[in-house]
Scaffold this active site. Structure first.
Site, PDB file in Angstrom:
ATOM      1  N   HIS A 171      31.847 111.354  45.849  1.00  7.35           N
ATOM      2  CA  HIS A 171      32.956 110.404  45.952  1.00  7.35           C
ATOM      3  C   HIS A 171      34.191 111.023  45.306  1.00  7.35           C
ATOM      4  O   HIS A 171      34.129 111.487  44.167  1.00  7.35           O
ATOM      5  CB  HIS A 171      32.647 109.117  45.180  1.00  7.35           C
ATOM      6  CG  HIS A 171      31.493 108.319  45.704  1.00  7.35           C
ATOM      7  ND1 HIS A 171      31.675 107.143  46.399  1.00  7.35           N
ATOM      8  CD2 HIS A 171      30.155 108.490  45.613  1.00  7.35           C
ATOM      9  CE1 HIS A 171      30.483 106.625  46.712  1.00  7.35           C
ATOM     10  NE2 HIS A 171      29.546 107.433  46.241  1.00  7.35           N
ATOM     11  N   HIS A 215      26.384 113.143  48.811  1.00  5.83           N
ATOM     12  CA  HIS A 215      27.811 112.924  49.010  1.00  5.83           C
ATOM     13  C   HIS A 215      28.518 112.831  47.667  1.00  5.83           C
ATOM     14  O   HIS A 215      27.982 112.303  46.703  1.00  5.83           O
ATOM     15  CB  HIS A 215      28.085 111.654  49.839  1.00  5.83           C
ATOM     16  CG  HIS A 215      27.418 110.425  49.316  1.00  5.83           C
ATOM     17  ND1 HIS A 215      26.075 110.169  49.472  1.00  5.83           N
ATOM     18  CD2 HIS A 215      27.914 109.364  48.619  1.00  5.83           C
ATOM     19  CE1 HIS A 215      25.770 109.016  48.911  1.00  5.83           C
ATOM     20  NE2 HIS A 215      26.865 108.513  48.373  1.00  5.83           N
TER      21      HIS A 215
HETATM   22  P1  5GP Z   1      26.331 105.692  47.163  1.00  6.63           P
HETATM   23  O1  5GP Z   1      26.132 104.377  46.487  1.00  6.63           O
HETATM   24  O2  5GP Z   1      25.143 106.091  48.002  1.00  6.63           O
HETATM   25  O3  5GP Z   1      26.758 106.773  46.199  1.00  6.63           O
HETATM   26  O4  5GP Z   1      27.589 105.508  48.095  1.00  6.63           O
HETATM   27  C1  5GP Z   1      27.505 105.199  49.433  1.00  6.63           C
HETATM   28  C2  5GP Z   1      28.911 104.931  49.889  1.00  6.63           C
HETATM   29  O5  5GP Z   1      28.916 104.969  51.303  1.00  6.63           O
HETATM   30  C3  5GP Z   1      29.456 103.572  49.484  1.00  6.63           C
HETATM   31  O6  5GP Z   1      30.635 103.742  48.707  1.00  6.63           O
HETATM   32  C4  5GP Z   1      29.740 102.868  50.807  1.00  6.63           C
HETATM   33  O7  5GP Z   1      30.925 102.116  50.801  1.00  6.63           O
HETATM   34  C5  5GP Z   1      29.810 104.024  51.779  1.00  6.63           C
HETATM   35  N1  5GP Z   1      29.360 103.682  53.128  1.00  6.63           N
HETATM   36  C6  5GP Z   1      28.194 103.082  53.462  1.00  6.63           C
HETATM   37  N2  5GP Z   1      28.089 102.968  54.803  1.00  6.63           N
HETATM   38  C7  5GP Z   1      29.215 103.519  55.316  1.00  6.63           C
HETATM   39  C8  5GP Z   1      29.681 103.692  56.656  1.00  6.63           C
HETATM   40  O8  5GP Z   1      29.043 103.326  57.641  1.00  6.63           O
HETATM   41  N3  5GP Z   1      30.890 104.306  56.810  1.00  6.63           N
HETATM   42  C9  5GP Z   1      31.632 104.739  55.730  1.00  6.63           C
HETATM   43  N4  5GP Z   1      32.797 105.334  55.986  1.00  6.63           N
HETATM   44  N5  5GP Z   1      31.209 104.578  54.461  1.00  6.63           N
HETATM   45  C10 5GP Z   1      30.015 103.980  54.254  1.00  6.63           C
END
Ligand code: 5GP
Length: 140
Positions: free
Chosen positions: A104, A102
């Site tokens: 951001h 993903h």
């Molecule tokens: P990472 O740290 O893996 O780059 O980012 C994961 C992101 O996913 C985080 O910013 C977190 O807030 C978001 N996130 C985690 N669980 C959910 C969810 O159930 N729904 C949504 N919309 N975002 C999520």
């Protein structure tokens, strides 16, 4: 079934978990991050899963990055943002929590308090050259 089908984002794609959609096409889905750095913080994911950036197929990345540009434009205008950070955490050590690739899209505002990393310096030109060489020799 591989392990990516069981990430929370796989469940979001299958609509088993609700999300607030921003954009969708045949290859990509974008939705609001549940814990935004700033309002409008959006996550863009390929429908074909990979754990991260490094194991994604080039064809998937091509479609993803074109969609990211389109969505970033809309986030910037829609949120009246002063700037944007594009961010991708690759691996747990880098802060990755969800192992479905993903990107951001983070809208930024003057003095919003979100801090950049604090850079270090190389101690010498030789150290920088040696460092670059460690990378260059691993390019395939
Ligand atoms: P990472 O740290 O893996 O780059 O980012 C994961 C992101 O996913 C985080 O910013 C977190 O807030 C978001 N996130 C985690 N669980 C959910 C969810 O159930 N729904 C949504 N919309 N975002 C999520």
């Amino acid at each position: 079934m591989n392990d990516q089908t069981e990430t929370i984002f796989a469940k979001i794609l299958r609509k088993e978990i609700p999300s607030v959609a921003v954009y969708e096409d045949d290859d990509v889905y974008a939705f609001l991050d549940a814990h935004p750095v700033n309002p409008g913080h959006t996550l863009v994911i390929p429908k074909k899963p990979s754990k991260g950036f490094l194991d994604a197929e080039p064809e998937v990345l091509e479609k993803l990055i074109v969609a990211v540009q389109k969505i970033t434009q809309a986030v910037k205008i829609g949120m009246k943002a002063d700037g944007i950070n594009l961010h991708q955490n690759e691996g747990a050590a880098a802060g990755q929590e969800v192992f479905h690739l993903h990107i951001h899209i983070i809208p930024r505002f003057e003095n919003d308090g979100y801090e950049h990393w604090h850079g270090k310096s190389y101690t010498s030109e030789e150290e920088a050259e040696k460092t670059a060489n460690e990378i260059r020799k691993n390019l395939v």
